[in-house]
Design a protein around this motif. Structure first.
Motif, short mmCIF file in Angstrom:
data_model
loop_
_atom_site.label_atom_id
_atom_site.label_comp_id
_atom_site.label_asym_id
_atom_site.label_seq_id
_atom_site.Cartn_x
_atom_site.Cartn_y
_atom_site.Cartn_z
N LEU A 1 58.66 74.10 35.94
CA LEU A 1 57.82 74.30 37.12
C LEU A 1 58.65 74.54 38.37
CD1 LEU A 1 55.09 71.51 36.80
CD2 LEU A 1 54.79 73.97 36.56
N VAL B 1 49.74 77.15 39.58
CA VAL B 1 51.03 76.77 38.99
C VAL B 1 52.03 77.91 39.18
CG1 VAL B 1 52.23 76.10 36.88
CG2 VAL B 1 49.86 75.37 37.27
N LEU C 1 53.44 73.56 42.33
CA LEU C 1 52.02 73.59 41.96
C LEU C 1 51.20 72.99 43.08
CD1 LEU C 1 51.00 70.51 41.02
CD2 LEU C 1 52.27 71.08 38.99
#
Length: 323
Positions: A299, A252, A302
């Motif tokens: 994010l 991640v 990932l």
């Protein structure tokens, strides 16, 4: 009445005689090495089987016996009701074989000429040949490559050509050895979709050997693991992961650095700046973990790292479970 298995293997064995030097001297002694031993399994018509294991486990030796290239030194072996070594010509008309790093095509000939030669070799009726060729060329997107010499094809194009060549005579069984090796993501996806359609539409039995677990997950309902020449597991891939306790890794990349991520079902194993590595059981779905992370964190990217075949088998042994 239950149909007999299409592939029937019972206590199969193959030994090789090798010569080894004695204590560094010039003298050599002959030794017998068991490449395959006590191997038992069966495959029904229409199954899609992953036949996997570490390098040197005996996979290639098994496939060579199944196709009649090698003769077993012990045990019982029948493929489509035939003894492969004694009925090689008849069996060849009922199987197809694709080796990822070897081609059955003629290197300097255009792809179309290779297919035409195979029609003559297998004595495929013209109508059936044309129908099969047109179907596979369309599904595998080979239309623009038919006039190209094989040596000028990309690896992905050649692989699709090899698979077409192996299927022109409508084999009951297709053996695939590392069919996606060296292919890009798009080519892998196209090939997997084709193989699924082939099995669904024609009932072709598929035996796949590969080090890519994503190939197995995408295509196979059952996995046979071979190690040191014998089967150590036979069942669903989820069962293999469960017995070995193997894990997948979710990598991640956050927008900003943060404390170790806390989500159900995953454990942080490593943190470097905004990047974190989380492990979770290989037989579990990544979707709820990814969803939980996306809902709680910003994010950047990932990815998922699959367990290596060798690691899965090593963990299987370390868990003390042998099938």
């Amino acid at each position: 009445m239950t149909a007999p298995p299409l592939i029937d293997v019972v206590d199969l064995e193959r030994t090789f005689d090798v010569r080894r030097r004695v204590d560094g001297s010039r003298r050599r002694v002959r030794e017998s090495v068991r490449a395959v031993h006590d191997l038992t399994f069966s495959v029904g018509a229409g199954e899609m089987i992953g036949y996997i294991g570490p390098n040197g486990a005996g996979k290639s030796t098994t496939i060579k016996m199944l196709t009649g290239i090698l003769e077993p030194t012990g045990g019982h072996l029948r493929v489509a009701g035939l003894e492969p070594q004694r009925n090689r010509v008849e069996l060849a008309r009922r199987i197809g074989v694709v080796f990822g790093q070897r081609t059955t095509l003629w290197w300097d000939l255009p792809l179309q000429d290779s297919f035409d030669l195979l029609q003559k070799m297998y004595r495929i009726p013209t109508d059936r040949y044309r129908a099969n060729l047109d179907r596979f060329v369309e599904l595998l997107d080979l239309g623009d490559q038919l006039d190209t010499p094989v040596r000028q094809l990309s690896l992905g194009q050649r692989m699709r050509g090899d698979i077409t060549a192996a299927l022109l005579h409508d084999p009951e069984i297709l053996y695939l050895d590392e069919p996606t090796i060296g292919l890009d993501v798009v080519s892998k996806g196209r090939l997997r979709e084709f193989l699924r359609a082939l099995n669904a539409e024609r009932g072709t039995t598929l035996v796949l050997t590969t080090h890519d677990l994503q190939d197995i997950e995408a295509l196979c309902d059952r996995v046979i693991v071979i190690d040191h020449g014998t089967a150590v597991f036979d069942g669903p891939l989820a069962g293999l992961h469960a017995q070995g306790g193997s894990t997948r890794t979710l990598v991640v990349d956050l927008v900003d650095e943060a404390d170790p991520i806390s989500v159900p079902g995953a454990t942080v194993r490593r943190v470097e700046g905004p990047r974190q590595w989380l492990s979770f059981p290989a037989d579990a779905s990544a979707a709820p973990i990814v969803g939980a992370i996306a809902a709680a964190y910003d994010l950047a990217d990932l990815s998922i790292q699959e367990p290596d075949i060798e690691d899965v088998i090593r963990q299987l042994y370390q868990s003390g479970d042998r099938a």
